[in-house]
Design an enzyme around this catalytic site. Structure first.
Site, short mmCIF file in Angstrom:
data_model
loop_
_atom_site.label_atom_id
_atom_site.label_comp_id
_atom_site.label_asym_id
_atom_site.label_seq_id
_atom_site.Cartn_x
_atom_site.Cartn_y
_atom_site.Cartn_z
N TYR A 102 -1.70 -4.84 17.80
CA TYR A 102 -2.60 -4.94 16.61
C TYR A 102 -4.02 -4.07 16.67
CZ TYR A 102 -6.70 -6.63 14.05
OH TYR A 102 -7.91 -7.08 13.00
N ARG A 129 -6.61 -18.76 28.85
CA ARG A 129 -5.37 -18.02 28.25
C ARG A 129 -5.70 -16.63 29.14
NH1 ARG A 129 -6.21 -18.82 22.08
NH2 ARG A 129 -8.52 -18.30 22.68
N ASN A 170 -15.18 -11.89 14.66
CA ASN A 170 -14.73 -12.97 13.89
C ASN A 170 -15.67 -13.19 12.76
OD1 ASN A 170 -12.87 -14.18 16.04
ND2 ASN A 170 -14.67 -14.15 17.26
N HIS A 205 -8.17 -18.70 13.83
CA HIS A 205 -9.50 -18.76 14.13
C HIS A 205 -10.03 -20.06 14.53
CE1 HIS A 205 -9.59 -14.74 11.28
NE2 HIS A 205 -9.22 -14.50 12.55
N ILE A 224 0.85 -1.23 -0.02
CA ILE A 224 -0.01 0.00 0.16
C ILE A 224 0.81 1.12 -0.25
CG2 ILE A 224 -2.04 -1.09 0.94
CD1 ILE A 224 -1.46 -0.10 3.67
N ASP A 239 -8.16 -13.31 28.09
CA ASP A 239 -9.45 -13.61 27.31
C ASP A 239 -10.71 -13.35 28.08
OD1 ASP A 239 -8.59 -14.83 25.08
OD2 ASP A 239 -8.97 -16.91 25.68
N THR A 292 -11.33 -3.17 13.66
CA THR A 292 -11.75 -4.12 14.25
C THR A 292 -12.46 -3.87 15.59
OG1 THR A 292 -10.52 -6.16 15.34
CG2 THR A 292 -9.23 -4.03 15.00
#
Length: 320
Positions: free
Chosen positions: A137, A280, A166, A188, A52, A283, A113
């Site tokens: 991220y 985890r 998702n 995923h 990009i 989470d 996101t």
């Protein structure tokens, strides 16, 4: 319209590019193929293999808008190498926005996101929820949203950001080509479960069964790829000069890990062994986004919300 789709050889970008082509738009795909696939570029679309940061010469040919999917998107990798994510996601987008400004391209739809929200105070998550991303991220995507607001205000670009969790399933274009999930590094849940049924993995791991949810496993939002593509087309039409709008996309309810594993067993006819692991760190029990605003303002409503439909389409794509 004449449209540039960055990252249009990836999972979501290719489906949106195909949807745009099917609805009569002139599509050019820009992708460096670092994670995308050349054969995912829709038939009839022009393909430019480039990052990009090199979008300028392409945009100088005259475009009506950009749909921006090119990004790094692995949470774990972003923690291990944050510089890569800031450079690719924010740096790359800034270069794209500057190229748009110079070429006079008036609108952009950004595939963002819901990780921008971090661990939510309440669910379903609405657009006015605090943005406290927990990894580079999500932070880099949030920084892009800040840049879009600035470019809209300073340079009159019309921008829309779509935030979601998702994506799953597969999209079938008008010509019959199927756009499914193909990641070299797959994080995923649904494709990893289906990999067990395909004999590529021995089992699937379930992290934590003692969450405050109906069956003790985490609940997550899932959006069918075709519904997501439709949302991007509506967002394109909603771009207004000098305005940056943010919309969340979600089912409003979500599905638990146990529900997803069970549905995959039924769809595939495979026992799919599952191993219970410890939770985890970090989470949340429930991550579900509210789509009330986009439903109210743009008329988007997910229609492929049945879990068996989502998984069935994903399974058909990987077994075709």
């Amino acid at each position: 319209m004449k449209l540039l789709v960055t990252g249009g050889a990836g999972y979501v970008g290719s489906a949106v590019a195909a949807r745009l082509a099917d609805t009569g738009h002139e599509v050019t795909v820009l992708d460096d193929l670092s994670t995308g696939h050349a054969d995912a570029v829709p038939p009839g679309a022009e393909f430019v293999q480039a990052p990009i940061t090199e979008a300028g010469p392409v945009l100088e040919q005259g475009f009506d808008g950009v749909l921006h999917f090119a990004a790094k998107s692995l949470v774990g990798e972003s923690v291990a190498d944050p510089g890569l994510y800031w450079s690719a996601n924010l740096g790359g987008t800034l270069a794209l926005l500057e190229a748009m400004r110079r070429a006079g391209v008036p609108r952009i739809v950004f595939s963002s996101t819901a990780a921008t929200y971090g661990e939510p105070e309440r669910t379903p998550i609405q657009e006015d929820a605090p943005t406290r991303p927990t990894n580079p991220y999500g932070a880099s995507k949030l920084a892009v949203d800040t840049a879009l607001t600035a470019y809209a205000g300073l340079h009159g670009i019309g921008a829309v950001s779509l935030r979601y969790f998702n994506v799953a399933g597969a999209h079938t274009a008008a010509g019959g080509q199927v756009y499914g999930e193909r990641h070299a590094v797959e994080t995923h849940l649904i494709p990893n479960i289906l990999a067990v049924a395909l004999g590529r993995r021995p089992s699937v791991d379930v992290y934590g069964t003692d969450y405050p949810t109906p069956d003790g496993t985490c609940v997550r939002d899932y959006i069918h790829l075709t519904d997501l593509a439709d949302a991007h087309l509506l967002a394109l039409d909603a771009c207004r000069p000098g305005s940056h709008e943010i919309y969340n996309l979600g089912s409003g309810t979500g599905f638990s890990v146990h529900e997803v594993v069970s549905a995959c067993r039924e769809v595939t006819g495979h026992p799919i062994p599952a191993n219970v692991r410890e939770r985890r760190p970090g989470d949340p029990a429930v991550l579900v986004a509210s789509s009330d605003r986009i439903q109210r303002e743009l008329g988007w409503k997910p229609v492929r919300t049945d879990l068996y439909t989502i998984i069935g389409d994903a399974w058909a794509a990987v077994t075709a």
